[in-house]
Enzyme design. Sequence first.
Site, mmCIF file in Angstrom:
data_model
loop_
_atom_site.group_PDB
_atom_site.id
_atom_site.type_symbol
_atom_site.label_atom_id
_atom_site.label_comp_id
_atom_site.label_asym_id
_atom_site.label_seq_id
_atom_site.Cartn_x
_atom_site.Cartn_y
_atom_site.Cartn_z
ATOM 1 N N ALA A 73 0.843 -1.196 0.000
ATOM 2 C CA ALA A 73 0.000 0.000 0.000
ATOM 3 C C ALA A 73 0.877 1.243 0.000
ATOM 4 C CB ALA A 73 -0.907 0.002 1.223
ATOM 5 N N LYS A 74 0.568 2.171 -0.875
ATOM 6 C CA LYS A 74 1.263 3.458 -0.842
ATOM 7 C C LYS A 74 0.479 4.305 0.161
ATOM 8 C CE LYS A 74 3.225 6.899 -4.002
ATOM 9 N NZ LYS A 74 4.632 6.857 -3.593
#
Length: 305
Positions: A157-158
């Site tokens: 996940a960014k």
Amino acid sequence: MEKTQYIWLDGQFVPWDQAQVHVLTHTLHYGLGVFEGIRCYEGTKGGAWIFRLPEHIERLFSSAHILGIEIPFPRSAIEAACVESIRINRLRAGYIRPLVFLGDGEMGLAAVQNPVRVAIAVWPWGAYLGDEGVRHGVRLKTSSFQRMHVNTFMTKAKAVGNYVNSILAAIEARKAGYDEAMMLDTEGFVAECSGENLFIVRRGVVKTPPLTSVLEGITRASVLTLLDSMAVRCVEERFTRDEAYIADEVFMTGTAAEVTPVREIDGRLIGSGMPGPITRALQERFRAVVCGEVEQYRHWLTPVD
Ligand code: PPE
């Protein structure tokens, strides 16, 4: 940073200075949010294109999915808003920053039912680590901060909060007189930099760490494809910091950093201390692709006009 005129906020454009939030915005307190960084390029022969827009928006939705955030717009609307943001601000080349965050309402860690808000800002952004860095290479220092363990934060996940780790590393490296931090994973192998994926070249073979503990970089994937078409052998394999010391070439990739050569790590010159032939050829190829000069990769570009 250079301001532009409008920011897209929750479905409509508002003037730059009016794109504001309440201090009790949930994400501001606890860091649960996701974002993207996307570049738009002016074509060599006119036109302007967004590089790999659908892939970035897909990663934005995947990041949100991992964190259990439901984005209140379809992908197509977010994609269209990115294109429109460039157009309405009359930008040709620039950086696009979609941000998904939890607004205000309730406080506390469990208040994840607060409204999910979406902002998209654009601005001109030149070479991330300076023009000098792109030309002559940058200097890295192994960080005292490790990249997150896969079960500490979610590495696919960014996520907004993940960047505390990146900022600690980046600031430490800059305070020590270096350009960027080389970060190791929790087992001691090279992972990535604070905001870039990392590659080494040794005896003609390109090596980059597997995706286990690094961000699934879109530039990383693009570069692997380009190197393959340039008949350069690439492997995704773990390596140690001393293998990077004795590499012939080292370079970093990222939307902001594009392809940036590394000329030194921890006070040791990489190769001759100058960007090597594979890095140079790749930089040139990447530039040609993003500027729309290579027919074969036109499908990576979303036209703005
Ligand atoms: N690793 C990290 C930790 C990272 O933040 C990025 C992007 C990458 C790898 C490369 O991913 P990609 O952009 O998909 O090739 N870093 C963003 C940081 C910019 C900022 O400082 O803000 C970027 O390049 O947009």
